[in-house]
Design an enzyme around this catalytic site. Structure first.
Site, mmCIF file in Angstrom:
data_model
loop_
_atom_site.group_PDB
_atom_site.id
_atom_site.type_symbol
_atom_site.label_atom_id
_atom_site.label_comp_id
_atom_site.label_asym_id
_atom_site.label_seq_id
_atom_site.Cartn_x
_atom_site.Cartn_y
_atom_site.Cartn_z
ATOM 1 N N HIS A 98 0.812 -1.218 0.000
ATOM 2 C CA HIS A 98 0.000 0.000 0.000
ATOM 3 C C HIS A 98 0.847 1.271 0.000
ATOM 4 C CE1 HIS A 98 0.458 -0.237 4.509
ATOM 5 N NE2 HIS A 98 0.450 1.072 4.391
ATOM 6 N N ASP A 128 -0.150 -7.573 1.381
ATOM 7 C CA ASP A 128 0.398 -6.224 1.556
ATOM 8 C C ASP A 128 1.922 -6.212 1.592
ATOM 9 O OD1 ASP A 128 0.227 -3.498 1.632
ATOM 10 O OD2 ASP A 128 -0.188 -3.369 3.778
ATOM 11 N N SER A 202 4.873 2.432 7.928
ATOM 12 C CA SER A 202 4.553 1.258 7.110
ATOM 13 C C SER A 202 5.734 0.827 6.262
ATOM 14 C CB SER A 202 3.368 1.544 6.191
ATOM 15 O OG SER A 202 2.163 1.395 6.874
#
Length: 451
Positions: A98, A128, A202
């Site tokens: 993402h 992901d 992230s």
């Protein structure tokens, strides 16, 4: 306050633990430190800046209205996250999908100030995980550890770029393992940690006290969507490594399917099946034309091990199979009537099973049906067939038949039950014309024999 799960676009690390001797301030021992480990590890964690193409306006009218009210809208945005160098020789960097999804340009910045344009090797949205590559000399990589060895209470550190603050470290412990059903990813087996994870983290590294990569920081649980409240989630390193290996070899992840339904073992099932185990996954369904059917699986079998990995619950089965490449040979240990049995199965592309099923029943394959009678204020006395489920990628799905539809005619003939519908479908040479009730109205749907 509502709980919100956020993909954080960043990660974090841990600090030292003070050992305190209350008997005497004079004998306070030196606080342990993670500094030596971090000096070796920090250079492997990078900053990622991706130029993202904006897509997905609801309607052209909405875009035009926004342009009229606010002037021209930007067609690009900046995504900021983190990544981890895992192979210095090849310049491979693990991050979250993402972070770079829909990216047109990706820039990787190292702790020593160097900047590189990255190439996307591949990404897997379902887990992901994404893999980038840069070309540079004297890179520092993190050793990928074995996340299966983690225990609740292990000290961990999160490294990343929260809120754009480069090379930030937060510390904590593993607070839970095997977190699932969070609705973050299609395949979940998260490490939960109280090390602070915030926006910008992230794709960053979750490392153990030895500096080995044991997770990729991915999301946080927060009541206000503003930042960390001590519940963060990381993708286990073993899962990320499995995806990475497929991305390197194939450029994508092509998952095989076993073709079973399964549920967790619980005390009631232990008693009902008279089992001598308390953990595992009991097979509830064996799908037709599936690898499981070919291998001899039966409802009631208890799966306890897949390819040498212990199975504690049904989600373990999902994750174990999900990261096997199509046509992989798999050894599965089961209990059947409390007797151990080993089955060998080759997981296949689920589309093969769908194609085989559709060849036998091209019009209604993958459609779950139920006889339906209701006195409806809009439609009156309704007798028909309720669509309970529609398997994705089936002919019916592509023809827009959806769960909740009520079939009342087939090829312009009234149908009051499933048998009448199937009789018409079996005698149809080309396409099946259905009149269905959907919500307050009705529509016609044509299911084609060929997708």
């Amino acid at each position: 306050m509502h709980k919100v799960i956020i993909k954080t676009l960043g990660l974090f690390l841990l600090g030292g633990i003070l050992l305190f001797n209350s008997a005497s301030f004079a004998t306070i021992p030196t606080s342990p430190t993670l500094a030596p480990m971090l000096q070796k590890t920090l250079p492997a964690v990078v900053n990622i800046r991706a130029i993202i193409k904006l897509v997905g306006y609801d309607t052209m009218l909405q875009k035009q209205q926004q342009q009229q009210n606010q002037g021209p809208l930007p067609d690009k945005a900046l995504s900021v996250g983190s990544g981890v160098i895992v192979d210095a020789n090849n310049g491979y960097i693990l991050t979250n999908a993402h972070v770079i999804e829909d990216a047109q340009d990706i820039t990787v910045s190292l702790s020593d100030g160097r900047h590189f344009t990255a190439r996307t090797i591949g990404m897997d949205k379902a887990s992901d995980v994404a893999l980038l590559q840069i070309k540079g000399k004297n890179l520092t990589a993190i050793t990928i550890g074995n996340s299966n060895n983690l225990k609740v209470g292990d000290v961990v550190a999160a490294i990343g770029n929260p809120f754009g603050l480069n090379q930030t470290v937060t510390s904590g412990i593993v607070s839970a393992l095997g977190r699932t059903q969070l609705g973050i990813e299609s395949f979940e087996n998260f490490i939960q940690t109280d090390a602070s994870i915030n926006p910008g983290n992230s794709g960053g590294a979750l490392v153990d006290v030895n500096g080995q990569l044991i997770g990729i920081n991915t999301a946080i649980l927060t009541p206000n969507s503003r930042g960390s409240v001590g519940v963060g989630f990381a993708i286990p390193s073993n899962m990320a490594k499995s995806v990475m290996q497929q991305l390197i070899q194939y450029g994508n992840v092509k998952r095989g399917a076993l073709g079973i339904g399964a549920q967790d073992i619980n005390p009631d099932l232990v008693d009902a099946f008279n089992l001598n185990v308390s953990k595992g996954a009991v097979v509830t369904e064996v799908m037709m034309n599936s690898p499981a059917q070919s291998a001899g699986f039966q409802p009631g079998d208890v799966i306890v091990n897949i390819n040498g990995a212990t199975i504690d619950n049904a989600n373990d089965v999902v994750n174990a199979i999900a990261f096997l490449r199509v046509d992989s040979k798999t050894t599965i240990n089961i209990l059947r009537n409390n007797k151990p049995l080993t089955l060998s199965v080759i997981v296949s592309d689920p589309k093969i099973r769908i194609a085989a099923g559709q060849k036998l029943d091209p019009l209604l394959y993958g459609v779950g049906l139920k006889d339906f009678t209701q006195l409806d204020p809009m439609h009156g006395d309704v007798k028909g067939i309720l669509v309970v489920s529609v398997e994705e990628d089936s002919n019916a799905w592509h023809s827009d038949l959806r769960p909740g539809d009520v079939i009342i005619t087939a090829n312009q003939q009234k149908v009051a039950n499933i048998n009448e519908l199937k009789a018409i479908a079996n005698n149809t040479k080309k396409n099946l014309l259905l009149n269905v009730l959907r919500g307050p109205g009705a529509i016609y749907i044509v299911i084609n024999k060929e997708p």
